[in-house]
Write a protein that holds these residues in place. Structure first.
Motif, PDB file in Angstrom:
ATOM      1  N   GLN A 190      43.488  36.866  44.027  1.00 26.12           N
ATOM      2  CA  GLN A 190      44.610  35.965  44.279  1.00 26.12           C
ATOM      3  C   GLN A 190      45.614  35.968  43.127  1.00 26.12           C
ATOM      4  O   GLN A 190      46.815  36.029  43.336  1.00 26.12           O
ATOM      5  CB  GLN A 190      44.107  34.533  44.490  1.00 26.12           C
ATOM      6  CG  GLN A 190      43.296  34.327  45.734  1.00 26.12           C
ATOM      7  CD  GLN A 190      44.059  34.710  46.976  1.00 26.12           C
ATOM      8  OE1 GLN A 190      45.168  34.249  47.196  1.00 26.12           O
ATOM      9  NE2 GLN A 190      43.477  35.587  47.792  1.00 26.12           N
ATOM     10  N   PHE A 191      45.093  35.902  41.909  1.00 25.16           N
ATOM     11  CA  PHE A 191      45.968  35.795  40.745  1.00 25.16           C
ATOM     12  C   PHE A 191      46.360  37.162  40.187  1.00 25.16           C
ATOM     13  O   PHE A 191      47.119  37.244  39.233  1.00 25.16           O
ATOM     14  CB  PHE A 191      45.276  35.010  39.632  1.00 25.16           C
ATOM     15  CG  PHE A 191      45.192  33.538  39.889  1.00 25.16           C
ATOM     16  CD1 PHE A 191      46.309  32.743  39.772  1.00 25.16           C
ATOM     17  CD2 PHE A 191      43.994  32.954  40.251  1.00 25.16           C
ATOM     18  CE1 PHE A 191      46.234  31.385  39.990  1.00 25.16           C
ATOM     19  CE2 PHE A 191      43.911  31.595  40.483  1.00 25.16           C
ATOM     20  CZ  PHE A 191      45.030  30.815  40.347  1.00 25.16           C
ATOM     21  N   LYS A 192      45.774  38.233  40.736  1.00 20.82           N
ATOM     22  CA  LYS A 192      45.953  39.582  40.175  1.00 20.82           C
ATOM     23  C   LYS A 192      45.604  39.600  38.696  1.00 20.82           C
ATOM     24  O   LYS A 192      46.395  40.048  37.849  1.00 20.82           O
ATOM     25  CB  LYS A 192      47.384  40.061  40.373  1.00 20.82           C
ATOM     26  CG  LYS A 192      47.669  40.397  41.801  1.00 20.82           C
ATOM     27  CD  LYS A 192      48.977  41.118  41.898  1.00 20.82           C
ATOM     28  CE  LYS A 192      49.253  41.506  43.331  1.00 20.82           C
ATOM     29  NZ  LYS A 192      50.548  42.107  43.486  1.00 20.82           N
ATOM     30  N   ALA A 193      44.473  39.053  38.382  1.00 26.87           N
ATOM     31  CA  ALA A 193      44.026  38.986  36.997  1.00 26.87           C
ATOM     32  C   ALA A 193      42.601  39.531  36.931  1.00 26.87           C
ATOM     33  O   ALA A 193      41.925  39.606  37.953  1.00 26.87           O
ATOM     34  CB  ALA A 193      44.057  37.539  36.523  1.00 26.87           C
ATOM     35  N   PRO A 194      42.135  39.949  35.752  1.00 26.60           N
ATOM     36  CA  PRO A 194      40.763  40.461  35.667  1.00 26.60           C
ATOM     37  C   PRO A 194      39.720  39.405  36.042  1.00 26.60           C
ATOM     38  O   PRO A 194      39.885  38.228  35.701  1.00 26.60           O
ATOM     39  CB  PRO A 194      40.619  40.812  34.181  1.00 26.60           C
ATOM     40  CG  PRO A 194      41.995  40.962  33.670  1.00 26.60           C
ATOM     41  CD  PRO A 194      42.849  40.060  34.478  1.00 26.60           C
ATOM     42  N   THR A 195      38.671  39.843  36.753  1.00 24.51           N
ATOM     43  CA  THR A 195      37.604  38.920  37.163  1.00 24.51           C
ATOM     44  C   THR A 195      36.951  38.251  35.962  1.00 24.51           C
ATOM     45  O   THR A 195      36.541  37.099  36.035  1.00 24.51           O
ATOM     46  CB  THR A 195      36.514  39.687  37.928  1.00 24.51           C
ATOM     47  OG1 THR A 195      37.143  40.612  38.789  1.00 24.51           O
ATOM     48  CG2 THR A 195      35.650  38.771  38.718  1.00 24.51           C
ATOM     49  N   THR A 196      36.843  39.017  34.872  1.00 22.26           N
ATOM     50  CA  THR A 196      36.186  38.499  33.666  1.00 22.26           C
ATOM     51  C   THR A 196      36.692  37.125  33.275  1.00 22.26           C
ATOM     52  O   THR A 196      35.914  36.282  32.845  1.00 22.26           O
ATOM     53  CB  THR A 196      36.489  39.420  32.471  1.00 22.26           C
ATOM     54  OG1 THR A 196      36.717  40.716  32.938  1.00 22.26           O
ATOM     55  CG2 THR A 196      35.385  39.404  31.484  1.00 22.26           C
ATOM     56  N   ILE A 197      38.001  36.923  33.388  1.00 28.20           N
ATOM     57  CA  ILE A 197      38.588  35.670  32.936  1.00 28.20           C
ATOM     58  C   ILE A 197      37.892  34.485  33.583  1.00 28.20           C
ATOM     59  O   ILE A 197      37.500  33.538  32.925  1.00 28.20           O
ATOM     60  CB  ILE A 197      40.100  35.642  33.253  1.00 28.20           C
ATOM     61  CG1 ILE A 197      40.823  36.665  32.388  1.00 28.20           C
ATOM     62  CG2 ILE A 197      40.671  34.258  33.070  1.00 28.20           C
ATOM     63  CD1 ILE A 197      42.302  36.686  32.573  1.00 28.20           C
ATOM     64  N   PHE A 198      37.705  34.555  34.914  1.00 25.44           N
ATOM     65  CA  PHE A 198      37.134  33.420  35.621  1.00 25.44           C
ATOM     66  C   PHE A 198      35.624  33.392  35.487  1.00 25.44           C
ATOM     67  O   PHE A 198      35.009  32.342  35.376  1.00 25.44           O
ATOM     68  CB  PHE A 198      37.545  33.473  37.089  1.00 25.44           C
ATOM     69  CG  PHE A 198      39.018  33.618  37.249  1.00 25.44           C
ATOM     70  CD1 PHE A 198      39.841  32.529  37.044  1.00 25.44           C
ATOM     71  CD2 PHE A 198      39.586  34.839  37.550  1.00 25.44           C
ATOM     72  CE1 PHE A 198      41.208  32.653  37.152  1.00 25.44           C
ATOM     73  CE2 PHE A 198      40.946  34.972  37.668  1.00 25.44           C
ATOM     74  CZ  PHE A 198      41.763  33.878  37.470  1.00 25.44           C
ATOM     75  N   LEU A 199      35.022  34.564  35.486  1.00 26.26           N
ATOM     76  CA  LEU A 199      33.560  34.642  35.475  1.00 26.26           C
ATOM     77  C   LEU A 199      32.988  34.178  34.138  1.00 26.26           C
ATOM     78  O   LEU A 199      32.068  33.374  34.100  1.00 26.26           O
ATOM     79  CB  LEU A 199      33.138  36.088  35.770  1.00 26.26           C
ATOM     80  CG  LEU A 199      31.647  36.310  35.920  1.00 26.26           C
ATOM     81  CD1 LEU A 199      31.105  35.470  37.044  1.00 26.26           C
ATOM     82  CD2 LEU A 199      31.344  37.770  36.162  1.00 26.26           C
ATOM     83  N   LEU A 200      33.546  34.659  33.035  1.00 27.75           N
ATOM     84  CA  LEU A 200      32.982  34.339  31.723  1.00 27.75           C
ATOM     85  C   LEU A 200      33.025  32.846  31.454  1.00 27.75           C
ATOM     86  O   LEU A 200      32.090  32.289  30.884  1.00 27.75           O
ATOM     87  CB  LEU A 200      33.737  35.075  30.616  1.00 27.75           C
ATOM     88  CG  LEU A 200      33.515  36.575  30.525  1.00 27.75           C
ATOM     89  CD1 LEU A 200      34.160  37.121  29.271  1.00 27.75           C
ATOM     90  CD2 LEU A 200      32.049  36.908  30.552  1.00 27.75           C
ATOM     91  N   CYS A 201      34.119  32.182  31.871  1.00 29.36           N
ATOM     92  CA  CYS A 201      34.217  30.736  31.619  1.00 29.36           C
ATOM     93  C   CYS A 201      33.321  29.976  32.584  1.00 29.36           C
ATOM     94  O   CYS A 201      32.620  29.047  32.182  1.00 29.36           O
ATOM     95  CB  CYS A 201      35.652  30.273  31.780  1.00 29.36           C
ATOM     96  SG  CYS A 201      36.768  31.121  30.681  1.00 29.36           S
ATOM     97  N   GLY A 202      33.331  30.369  33.838  1.00 30.54           N
ATOM     98  CA  GLY A 202      32.571  29.634  34.842  1.00 30.54           C
ATOM     99  C   GLY A 202      31.073  29.701  34.607  1.00 30.54           C
ATOM    100  O   GLY A 202      30.362  28.723  34.817  1.00 30.54           O
TER     101      GLY A 202
END
Lengths: 269, 170
Positions: free
Chosen positions: B91-103
């Protein structure tokens, strides 16, 4: 691809272009981007920048790349990538940059300028980070059944932890292992001290919240992802990192409690 | 589901439980956002990270309170969390890592590490070992959860490998 980009690519030497491509991969990797992302970004950039026979092998802490120079010689670069703190806003920017490169909208000079800019990027100042560390500790303390009073003490502990990591740790240049042990030791001692003067209801919960910013969530996740991509070597490097970090926290916390017990005779209140 | 809501609304104990659950979810959200600041996530993605963490914790809480199986809870939560971050990444066209590492931070067995250390230094090896094993099991469960979620082909999330995606960006 427009004429200007094409011209600037031809102007730029092969060596320079090769350096730019490796630097792009290095930046993605060092700031916490995935290995496949570094690899793909380099492949795309190499294709657009007309590097012949470009090939790269990327592992968790190094990049090995080769390209054909002048149509005759293989030129290779080995790039050591240290394990550094994660800066995800740079990964995001590099991702956007890599898209633009792949679309042919970005010449070598622009890439260099962008890389210079991105390498200095930060999404939050030190003060914000220290505050965030406190908030993180407090909310995890609450998540693990701590009371609001515990959460408040954990907030202070989280602030102390990041103050130590940002201001004290870089001055005493020690290895990652010693840094983690020291950090958890400091924070656990702080928790013991706060608890013994009557701040908080449960020492266990305060400590759990306080050490959470150190917990090895990132290396664990990355390691699993590397294993899933059949990259066992990188997975192993990061798995060792995760287990060592966990061990360091355990040693630091345990040592702090021992010291506190011996010093105060084992009575907390 | 309706019965459950009725039970919650009809007695006072239920209300406090519901309030507690809400507070827990809020704490998971705030904690994840705080960690996303620590890892310098760009401002516009921070609330998305928080939602990922909150959803992960909700799944964990639900399974844990229904079955009392924290390991399975961690597995399911990390799978759901990974699916969410992959969806958000597209959706955001951003790397998955960003959301996964924090979550994922809500699930990391920080408590397990602490208790293992505590009982080791208190000289209670048996308890320490059992906590250590639990910690390792949690870590493996999280890993498997991520693995399962990553085995879903990426077109499910609307991800295209064709260069059009690269071109429509500004």
């Amino acid at each position: 691809m427009n004429e200007e980009v094409r011209r600037s690519i031809e102007e730029c030497s092969q060596m320079e272009r090769f350096n730019l491509v490796t630097r792009l991969g290095n930046d993605i990797l060092i700031n916490g981007g995935e290995i496949f992302r570094a690899n793909e970004a380099m492949q795309y950039a190499a294709r657009v920048l007309r590097l012949e026979g470009f090939n790269a092998y990327v592992i968790a802490n190094g990049i090995f790349s080769t390209a054909i120079i002048d149509g005759r010689f293989y030129s290779s670069r080995i790039c050591y990538v240290r394990l550094a703190p994660i800066v995800l806003c740079r990964v995001d920017e590099l991702n956007h940059l890599s898209r633009r490169i792949a679309a042919g909208k970005c010449g070598p000079y622009e890439i260099r300028a962008e890389l210079d800019r991105i390498e200095k990027m930060e999404a939050a100042g030190n003060m914000t980070k220290i505050f965030a560390s406190g908030i993180g500790s407090a909310s995890f303390c609450y998540l693990f059944m701590g009371s609001f009073f515990d959460a408040f003490t954990a907030f202070l502990a989280g602030v102390v932890l990041n103050l130590f990591l940002i201001y004290a740790a870089p001055r005493i240049s020690v290895s990652r292992i010693m840094r983690n042990i020291l950090a958890s030791l400091v924070v656990a001692m702080f928790c013991c001290a706060m608890y013994s003067v009557g701040m908080g209801d449960s020492l266990d919960r305060i400590m759990i919240g306080a050490v959470f910013p150190l917990a090895p969530g990132i290396p664990l996740t990355n390691s699993v992802r590397n294993f899933l991509e059949n990259d066992y070597l990188s997975g192993l490097i990061r798995l060792v990192d995760a287990f060592l970090t966990a061990g360091c926290i355990a040693v630091g916390v345990g040592a702090a409690m021992r010291i506190w017990f011996t010093a105060t005779g084992g009575i907390f209140r | 589901m309706n019965e459950l809501i009725n039970v919650i609304l009809e007695n006072e104990e239920g209300l406090t439980v519901a309030l507690q659950v809400l507070l827990q979810l809020a704490a998971a959200f705030v904690g994840t956002v705080a960690f996303s600041v620590l890892f310098s996530v760009p401002k516009e993605y921070r609330s998305a990270c928080g939602v990922t963490g909150g959803v992960g914790w909700a799944v964990y809480l639900m399974i844990n309170s229904l079955n009392h199986t924290p390991i399975i809870g961690a597995f399911a939560a990390s799978a759901v969390l990974t699916i969410m971050s992959r969806y958000q990444a597209v959706q955001f066209k951003a790397p998955t890592t960003i959301f996964l590492l924090c979550g994922i931070f809500t699930l990391v067995p920080g408590a397990g590490i602490y208790y293992t250390a505590y009982y080791t230094f208190m000289g209670e090896e048996a308890t320490a070992l059992s906590y250590g094993m639990d910690t390792i099991k949690m870590a493996v469960a999280i890993g498997l959860g991520i693995g399962v979620a990553y085995s879903i082909p990426s077109f499910v999330f609307g991800w295209k490998k064709e260069p059009e995606v690269w071109n429509d960006e500004n």
